[in-house]
Structures are given as C-alpha cells and as structure tokens.
Design a protein around this motif. Structure first.
Motif, PDB file in Angstrom:
ATOM      1  N   LEU A  10      51.915  89.647  66.136  1.00 18.12           N
ATOM      2  CA  LEU A  10      51.565  90.379  67.350  1.00 18.12           C
ATOM      3  C   LEU A  10      50.092  90.805  67.336  1.00 18.12           C
ATOM      4  N   LEU A  11      49.623  91.278  66.185  1.00 13.95           N
ATOM      5  CA  LEU A  11      48.213  91.666  66.049  1.00 13.95           C
ATOM      6  C   LEU A  11      47.308  90.453  66.259  1.00 13.95           C
ATOM      7  N   GLN A  12      47.682  89.312  65.680  1.00 10.56           N
ATOM      8  CA  GLN A  12      46.872  88.099  65.802  1.00 10.56           C
ATOM      9  C   GLN A  12      46.776  87.652  67.259  1.00 10.56           C
ATOM     10  N   ILE A  13      47.899  87.720  67.972  1.00 12.86           N
ATOM     11  CA  ILE A  13      47.921  87.360  69.396  1.00 12.86           C
ATOM     12  C   ILE A  13      47.031  88.317  70.192  1.00 12.86           C
ATOM     13  N   LEU A  14      47.153  89.610  69.902  1.00 14.48           N
ATOM     14  CA  LEU A  14      46.359  90.604  70.613  1.00 14.48           C
ATOM     15  C   LEU A  14      44.858  90.438  70.336  1.00 14.48           C
ATOM     16  N   LEU A  15      44.487  90.116  69.097  1.00 18.12           N
ATOM     17  CA  LEU A  15      43.081  89.862  68.763  1.00 18.12           C
ATOM     18  C   LEU A  15      42.557  88.667  69.560  1.00 18.12           C
ATOM     19  N   THR A 118      43.928  98.165  75.160  1.00 12.76           N
ATOM     20  CA  THR A 118      44.096  97.135  74.127  1.00 12.76           C
ATOM     21  C   THR A 118      43.536  97.612  72.781  1.00 12.76           C
ATOM     22  N   TYR A 119      42.427  98.376  72.806  1.00  8.10           N
ATOM     23  CA  TYR A 119      41.889  98.936  71.555  1.00  8.10           C
ATOM     24  C   TYR A 119      42.916  99.853  70.893  1.00  8.10           C
ATOM     25  N   GLY A 120      43.571 100.667  71.715  1.00  9.19           N
ATOM     26  CA  GLY A 120      44.578 101.589  71.181  1.00  9.19           C
ATOM     27  C   GLY A 120      45.748 100.849  70.557  1.00  9.19           C
ATOM     28  N   LEU A 121      46.268  99.866  71.280  1.00  4.12           N
ATOM     29  CA  LEU A 121      47.398  99.075  70.801  1.00  4.12           C
ATOM     30  C   LEU A 121      47.013  98.295  69.534  1.00  4.12           C
ATOM     31  N   GLU A 122      45.832  97.701  69.568  1.00  2.00           N
ATOM     32  CA  GLU A 122      45.327  96.937  68.429  1.00  2.00           C
ATOM     33  C   GLU A 122      45.162  97.835  67.203  1.00  2.00           C
ATOM     34  N   SER A 123      44.625  99.036  67.400  1.00  2.00           N
ATOM     35  CA  SER A 123      44.424  99.978  66.290  1.00  2.00           C
ATOM     36  C   SER A 123      45.749 100.365  65.647  1.00  2.00           C
ATOM     37  N   LEU A 124      46.752 100.617  66.479  1.00  2.00           N
ATOM     38  CA  LEU A 124      48.085 100.945  65.969  1.00  2.00           C
ATOM     39  C   LEU A 124      48.625  99.796  65.123  1.00  2.00           C
ATOM     40  N   LEU A 125      48.500  98.571  65.633  1.00  2.00           N
ATOM     41  CA  LEU A 125      48.978  97.399  64.895  1.00  2.00           C
ATOM     42  C   LEU A 125      48.190  97.183  63.595  1.00  2.00           C
ATOM     43  N   LYS A 126      46.890  97.479  63.613  1.00  2.00           N
ATOM     44  CA  LYS A 126      46.071  97.353  62.394  1.00  2.00           C
ATOM     45  C   LYS A 126      46.525  98.345  61.336  1.00  2.00           C
ATOM     46  N   VAL A 127      46.782  99.579  61.758  1.00  2.00           N
ATOM     47  CA  VAL A 127      47.247 100.607  60.813  1.00  2.00           C
ATOM     48  C   VAL A 127      48.582 100.182  60.208  1.00  2.00           C
ATOM     49  N   LEU A 128      49.495  99.669  61.038  1.00  2.00           N
ATOM     50  CA  LEU A 128      50.794  99.200  60.537  1.00  2.00           C
ATOM     51  C   LEU A 128      50.619  98.023  59.582  1.00  2.00           C
ATOM     52  N   ALA A 129      49.714  97.096  59.911  1.00  2.57           N
ATOM     53  CA  ALA A 129      49.470  95.937  59.031  1.00  2.57           C
ATOM     54  C   ALA A 129      48.876  96.387  57.700  1.00  2.57           C
ATOM     55  N   ILE A 130      47.903  97.315  57.745  1.00  3.53           N
ATOM     56  CA  ILE A 130      47.294  97.824  56.503  1.00  3.53           C
ATOM     57  C   ILE A 130      48.376  98.499  55.642  1.00  3.53           C
ATOM     58  N   ALA A 131      49.241  99.269  56.280  1.00  2.00           N
ATOM     59  CA  ALA A 131      50.337  99.933  55.540  1.00  2.00           C
ATOM     60  C   ALA A 131      51.236  98.898  54.888  1.00  2.00           C
TER      61      ALA A 131
END
Length: 135
Positions: A10-15, A118-131
């Motif tokens: 999902l993060l990759q698609i959003l990027l 989109t920045y907000g959604l992307e940031s949330l997904l990045k935090v989840l991916a880093i976790a």
C-alpha cells in the motif's frame, strides 16, 4: 518456512501515485504562478521566492519519494525514516502554498489539500512500515 515480506504494498502504491500527482501539482502550481503574475499585480519581490520555493519543493519531493520507495523495498528503516523527516519539509512548503503565498486561488486550496492528505496517509504507512522492520 517462507520468508516474511515486511515492505508495504500500500505504501509503495501511494508513493507511486504521489510521484505522478506531484508532477501534475508542480506543473499546475507553476502555471498558476505565471497566470497570477500576468493577471494580478504580483509584487516583483514575491514572484522569485514563490518560484524558488516551488523548485525547492520539487527537489525535496524527488528525494522524499526515492528514499521512501528504497527504504520500503529494501525493508530498511533509515531511508524510510529520512523520507519521513523530509515529509515535514514538504508539508511545510505545501502549507506555504496553501496559506502564505502571495495569491491563493481555489485551485491552490484543492491541490494542497489533496497533497496534505496523501502526506498524512503516507506518513502513517511509513511509521507502520518502520515499526514492522524494527520488530
């Protein structure tokens, strides 16, 4: 035992979508700045800074998307974290074009609202991916 894929599809698609959208955003904002400078009495000392900030934002966006994509695909938290940090700069510049630029048209409001969402959604997904990468 199959290896676990931690990278976020999902993060990759959003990027990817953000990359396409930013090209549109950049060209539309550039066109509107030119339009505003022709139609309104655009103070000379404000035109150059608006254009410079748009160019800085474009460079930041390329770096941000590259690091986000690289970090996600290689499952490394450092590039993803750096991309997250660069997002703060992108958000600040988007807010500038939404609130503080010389003339703000309705189109500016719509385009920056989409970008900030989109920045907000992307940031949330990045935090989840880093976790996921760290654990």
């Amino acid at each position: 035992n199959a290896s676990h894929q931690l990278s976020s599809v999902l993060l990759q698609i959003l990027l990817y979508i953000n990359g396409i959208y930013y090209i549109f955003y950049f060209l539309a904002t550039l066109t509107m700045i030119v339009y505003k400078s022709e139609v309104f009495s655009y103070p000379d000392n404000f035109l150059a800074p608006d254009l410079a900030l748009l160019l800085i934002m474009a460079v930041l966006e390329v770096l941000r998307l590259y690091l986000g994509s690289k970090g996600n695909l290689t499952e490394e938290e450092a590039p993803l974290g750096l991309s997250l940090a660069l997002t703060v700069g992108s958000v600040t510049l988007s807010v500038y074009f939404l609130v503080w630029q010389t003339y703000v048209l309705r189109a500016d409001v719509v385009m920056n609202a989409v970008l900030l969402f989109t920045y907000g959604l992307e940031s949330l997904l990045k935090v989840l991916a880093i976790a996921a990468f760290v654990s």
